[in-house]
Design a protein around this motif. Structure first.
Motif, PDB file in Angstrom:
ATOM      1  N   ASP A  15     101.486 -98.429  88.353  1.00 36.47           N
ATOM      2  CA  ASP A  15     101.489 -97.021  87.954  1.00 36.47           C
ATOM      3  C   ASP A  15     100.419 -96.314  88.773  1.00 36.47           C
ATOM      4  OD1 ASP A  15     102.075 -94.678  86.557  1.00 36.47           O
ATOM      5  OD2 ASP A  15     100.740 -95.153  84.892  1.00 36.47           O
ATOM      6  N   ASP A  27      96.314-107.180  84.868  1.00 33.92           N
ATOM      7  CA  ASP A  27      96.469-105.766  85.212  1.00 33.92           C
ATOM      8  C   ASP A  27      95.155-105.044  84.930  1.00 33.92           C
ATOM      9  OD1 ASP A  27      99.078-106.589  85.497  1.00 33.92           O
ATOM     10  OD2 ASP A  27      99.896-105.262  83.958  1.00 33.92           O
ATOM     11  N   ASP A  28      94.786-104.114  85.827  1.00 31.86           N
ATOM     12  CA  ASP A  28      93.551-103.368  85.640  1.00 31.86           C
ATOM     13  C   ASP A  28      93.649-102.038  86.377  1.00 31.86           C
ATOM     14  OD1 ASP A  28      91.000-102.921  84.675  1.00 31.86           O
ATOM     15  OD2 ASP A  28      90.002-104.322  86.034  1.00 31.86           O
ATOM     16  N   TRP A  29      92.946-101.023  85.883  1.00 31.55           N
ATOM     17  CA  TRP A  29      92.931 -99.694  86.476  1.00 31.55           C
ATOM     18  C   TRP A  29      91.799 -99.557  87.482  1.00 31.55           C
ATOM     19  CZ3 TRP A  29      96.648 -96.131  85.876  1.00 31.55           C
ATOM     20  CH2 TRP A  29      97.512 -96.255  84.791  1.00 31.55           C
ATOM     21  N   LEU A  34      97.050 -98.433  88.489  1.00 28.70           N
ATOM     22  CA  LEU A  34      97.154 -99.642  87.680  1.00 28.70           C
ATOM     23  C   LEU A  34      97.633-100.752  88.603  1.00 28.70           C
ATOM     24  CD1 LEU A  34      97.022-101.174  85.013  1.00 28.70           C
ATOM     25  CD2 LEU A  34      99.386-100.426  84.564  1.00 28.70           C
ATOM     26  N   ARG A  72      94.376 -92.749  90.259  1.00 24.64           N
ATOM     27  CA  ARG A  72      94.093 -93.739  89.219  1.00 24.64           C
ATOM     28  C   ARG A  72      95.254 -94.724  89.305  1.00 24.64           C
ATOM     29  NH1 ARG A  72      90.544 -95.710  85.963  1.00 24.64           N
ATOM     30  NH2 ARG A  72      91.038 -96.029  83.789  1.00 24.64           N
TER      31      ARG A  72
END
Length: 71
Positions: free
Chosen positions: A21, A58-60, A12, A10
């Protein structure tokens, strides 16, 4: 050590395209493989960030990483 598996990260992704992250979403069953995938994503992977109205944000993302031995 003949370890193979699929780890799902996962990630970021920051507006600059770098991983900000990284979490292990699904383990391969081997900590060594999980850590190698996570460390590579943080150290050197680059992404095209999501954009809204032409502005990056920002995006996951969930990213599968397969470790497979070849003969």
């Amino acid at each position: 050590m003949r370890e193979e598996g699929l780890v799902t990260l996962r990630v970021l992704v920051g507006a600059n395209g770098a991983a900000k992250d990284v979490q292990i979403k699904t383990s391969s069953g081997y900590a060594r493989l999980d850590n190698a995938a996570r460390d590579a994503a943080l150290r050197s992977w680059r992404f095209t960030p999501s954009k809204r109205g032409g502005v990056p944000f920002d995006d996951w993302y969930d990213i599968p990483v397969r470790f497979k031995l070849t003969d």
